[in-house]
Design an enzyme around this catalytic site. Structure first.
Site, PDB file in Angstrom:
ATOM      1  N   CYS A 109       0.834  -1.204   0.000  1.00 15.05           N
ATOM      2  CA  CYS A 109       0.000   0.000   0.000  1.00 15.05           C
ATOM      3  C   CYS A 109       0.872   1.260   0.000  1.00 15.05           C
ATOM      4  O   CYS A 109       1.439   1.601  -1.018  1.00 15.05           O
ATOM      5  CB  CYS A 109      -0.977  -0.045   1.179  1.00 15.05           C
ATOM      6  N   HIS A 133      -3.271  -5.702   1.435  1.00 13.02           N
ATOM      7  CA  HIS A 133      -2.468  -5.887   2.649  1.00 13.02           C
ATOM      8  C   HIS A 133      -2.366  -7.357   3.045  1.00 13.02           C
ATOM      9  O   HIS A 133      -3.200  -7.863   3.814  1.00 13.02           O
ATOM     10  CB  HIS A 133      -3.108  -5.115   3.813  1.00 13.02           C
ATOM     11  N   GLU A 186      -0.441  -8.698   5.182  1.00 11.33           N
ATOM     12  CA  GLU A 186      -0.209  -8.854   6.622  1.00 11.33           C
ATOM     13  C   GLU A 186      -1.509  -8.937   7.408  1.00 11.33           C
ATOM     14  O   GLU A 186      -1.524  -9.380   8.568  1.00 11.33           O
ATOM     15  CB  GLU A 186       0.672  -7.714   7.156  1.00 11.33           C
TER      16      GLU A 186
END
Length: 235
Positions: free
Chosen positions: A87, A196, A198
């Protein structure tokens, strides 16, 4: 060996701790790094995390791309170190000219947050080799400046050289040209994407799946891929 993956915190970073957690779950050692330092602390890989570095002033990622540590990031990229920009980190990589193109305001002019389906277009990078080519995964997306742009000739080059790594499937959430969600450099060690991974690395905290709510962990393979690549290179 245990792969040591650095996560760089910039003023305005939001997802640095999440990236550290994902690295730990994947079996690596997360190393916190600071934007004002010139020391990468001997890490084997790097993550530039999401957030709103410097409040997105000027352009998203533009000021962070000039941070002191980015000199070392550029050197590490040239030496083949695995580097992932997520991002805002993707925005930094394009602003630092480590990846081509640019990222602009979403086409609908609004911040978006959704669990986004992606197709893996290139599984021959340090961050994607544990995926199958053509595999569809679901990764959370949250951005206001996620529209990927490049000239037609540059887009043709990316397509022709297989440098488009991820493509949006089902819906294009931000107006990215050719539905591009993520790209790589020619060497395949530097990857940037807007979603994302994560946030899809730990059961109970990821996207919903058919099996259970919040059980999606498609993002974990990003980090296990990089760790495996580091270990294989050291062997």
């Amino acid at each position: 060996m245990t792969a040591r993956i650095g996560v760089i915190t910039f003023p305005g970073s939001l997802d640095d701790r999440d990236a550290q957690r994902a690295i730990e779950i994947a079996g690596g050692e997360p190393v916190a790094l600071w934007h004002g330092s010139h020391d990468l602390d001997g890490v084997d890989g790097l993550v530039l995390p999401g957030g709103f570095s410097y409040g997105d002033y000027l352009r998203a990622g533009a000021i962070a791309a000039l941070a002191p540590i980015m000199s070392e990031v550029k050197d590490a990229a040239a030496q083949g170190m695995p580097i992932l920009g997520i991002c805002n980190g993707f925005q930094m990589l394009v602003e630092a000219h480590l990846l081509p193109g640019g990222l602009i305001r979403n086409a609908h002019q609004q911040f978006i947050r959704r669990d986004q389906r992606l197709r893996v277009e290139n599984n021959d990078t340090a961050w994607t080799h544990e995926f199958a080519s053509g595999q569809e995964i679901v990764i959370p997306l949250k951005n206001a400046d996620g529209g990927y742009i490049a000239s037609e000739s540059e887009l043709d080059r990316l397509e022709g050289e297989g440098l488009v790594v991820f493509r949006y499937v089902g819906v294009n959430p931000n107006g990215s040209l050719r539905d591009i969600a993520g790209i790589a450099n020619e060497r395949g060690n530097v990857v940037g994407l807007m979603p994302h991974p994560e946030h899809a690395a730990e059961p109970g905290f990821g996207p919903d799946t058919a099996a259970a709510m919040r059980s999606g962990v498609d993002g974990l393979s990003f980090f296990t891929s990089a760790i495996a690549a580091v270990v294989a290179q050291a062997a």
